[in-house]
Write a protein that holds these residues in place. Structure first.
Motif, PDB file in Angstrom:
ATOM      1  N   GLU A 233       0.809  -1.222   0.000  1.00 50.23           N
ATOM      2  CA  GLU A 233       0.000   0.000   0.000  1.00 50.23           C
ATOM      3  C   GLU A 233       0.843   1.274   0.000  1.00 50.23           C
ATOM      4  N   SER A 264      -2.899  -2.756   6.146  1.00 46.83           N
ATOM      5  CA  SER A 264      -3.791  -3.106   5.034  1.00 46.83           C
ATOM      6  C   SER A 264      -4.753  -1.948   4.778  1.00 46.83           C
ATOM      7  N   ASN A 266      -7.256   0.599   3.570  1.00 52.06           N
ATOM      8  CA  ASN A 266      -8.274   0.514   2.525  1.00 52.06           C
ATOM      9  C   ASN A 266      -8.769   1.908   2.153  1.00 52.06           C
ATOM     10  N   ASP A 267      -9.618   1.968   1.155  1.00 55.89           N
ATOM     11  CA  ASP A 267     -10.091   3.256   0.641  1.00 55.89           C
ATOM     12  C   ASP A 267     -10.815   4.064   1.713  1.00 55.89           C
ATOM     13  N   GLU A 269     -10.495   3.985   4.931  1.00 49.13           N
ATOM     14  CA  GLU A 269      -9.541   4.483   5.928  1.00 49.13           C
ATOM     15  C   GLU A 269      -8.787   5.697   5.398  1.00 49.13           C
TER      16      GLU A 269
END
Length: 361
Positions: A233, A264, A266-267, A269
């Motif tokens: 990421e 991990s 994500n969008d 977050e």
């Protein structure tokens, strides 16, 4: 320090080549100077049309690091060789025996170094501890005898460390902490290459906050991206922070990512943190980020970092800042550098600037 695996393999090749080259040139220098004890740490490596190419002409940061390691090895070997010869001529002055390592010392070392206990029990690591302590005792013994020989005037040493190597790094599109102002005297610069998913990069951020506060009027700070390929990421997070720069919220989002982002990410977050960072136009931010507007900018940071010899994160180039060329000329440090280390090197450059200013008056 977080390493880039391909660069580690590349470094092995550099180490091997540089080591052989350095040994050859050193041997050639000594061989050609048997009649005259002159040692050069910058020998001629080749000539082209009668013009020399020196060892220093071949240097970059990786070769410099290898040369320093080689010099340390040569110095240890030289001291051993010197003492071997002196013992033959002055046995009465070198009668001190190397003290033996006791079981009590091994036990004490084991009990006072918490990290070793994680490796195994005392009986399991006793042999390794003994080897380490015996090596340390021997090195201290050799150093004492060597210094005694120097004081007696029995030894002249011509071996010298490699010449200083000053790295020159361009800022490129680095985000700077304080707006550049020619009227201010921020001539010392700390340029950081980092990765949002590197634990050592996260750890050093608190140290950087303290250093920025301590040297707020004397030192400039800059940030460039170096997302490592195995941090999935990291590239996207770097691009998101660049999108935040469009709305003057680079440092706010950068800080939130280091303090709160998960491995991990994500969008949801990322967009949530963008709002917390104070980005007003979330639609523009999201459009910028999803369309990877700044993917090439981040890749340019990586390319420039690789060209400088960066192998992992965090890496810092600390030195003198030239506003006209927008370059930092200094030295490189890697890993979660301590506050004391930062301060020590910063003070060295500040002192140099002050001395220069006094001489020009």
């Amino acid at each position: 320090m977080c390493f880039s695996f391909p660069d580690k393999l590349m470094l092995k090749n550099v180490l091997a080549i540089s080591f052989v080259f350095s040994v050859i040139t050193t041997v050639e220098v000594f061989a050609s100077s048997l009649k005259s004890p002159i040692y050069s740490n910058n020998p001629v490596a080749a000539e082209v049309d009668g013009k020399p190419i020196y060892l220093d002409d071949l240097k970059h940061i990786r070769i410099q690091e290898v040369l320093k390691q080689l010099h340390e090895m040569q110095t240890r070997a030289l001291k051993e060789k010197i003492l071997t010869k002196l013992i033959e001529k002055h046995p009465e002055s070198f009668s001190e025996h190397i003290p033996k390592v006791t079981q009590e010392e091994i036990k004490k070392f084991y009990e006072t170094n918490a990290g070793i206990k994680e490796i195994g029990s005392l009986s399991q690591v006793s042999a390794e501890i003994r080897d380490y302590l015996e090596k340390s005792v021997r090195e201290a013994h050799v150093e004492r005898q060597y210094q005694h020989a120097i004081r007696q005037g029995w030894v002249k040493v011509y071996l010298e460390p490699p010449n200083d190597f000053r790295l020159v790094a361009g800022l490129g599109t680095a985000m700077v902490w304080s707006k550049e102002n020619p009227s201010l005297s921020r001539r010392v610069f700390v340029l950081e290459y980092s990765d949002f998913q590197c634990p050592f990069c996260k750890r050093v951020q608190l140290t950087l906050e303290k250093i920025r506060k301590k040297y707020s009027n004397e030192v400039q700070f800059g940030y460039r991206h170096f997302p490592l390929p195995f941090h999935k990421e990291a590239q996207g997070l770097a691009e998101a922070v660049e999108c935040a720069r469009d709305q003057d919220k680079f440092w706010e989002l950068q800080s939130l990512f280091y303090k709160n982002i998960s491995n991990s990410a994500n969008d949801t977050e990322i967009l949530g943190m963008a709002k917390r960072a104070g980005i007003n136009n979330i639609r523009d931010f999201e459009f910028c980020w999803r369309n990877r507007k700044y993917a090439e900018r981040v890749k340019n940071d990586i390319r420039d970092g690789v060209d400088l010899g960066i192998q992992g994160t965090p890496t810092f180039i600390l030195g003198i800042y030239d506003q006209e060329t927008r370059t930092v000329s200094g030295e490189m440090f890697s890993g979660a550098v301590s506050e004391d280390k930062f301060a020590q090197v910063i003070e060295k450059y500040l002192s140099s600037i002050r001395t220069e200013a006094n001489l020009s008056r």
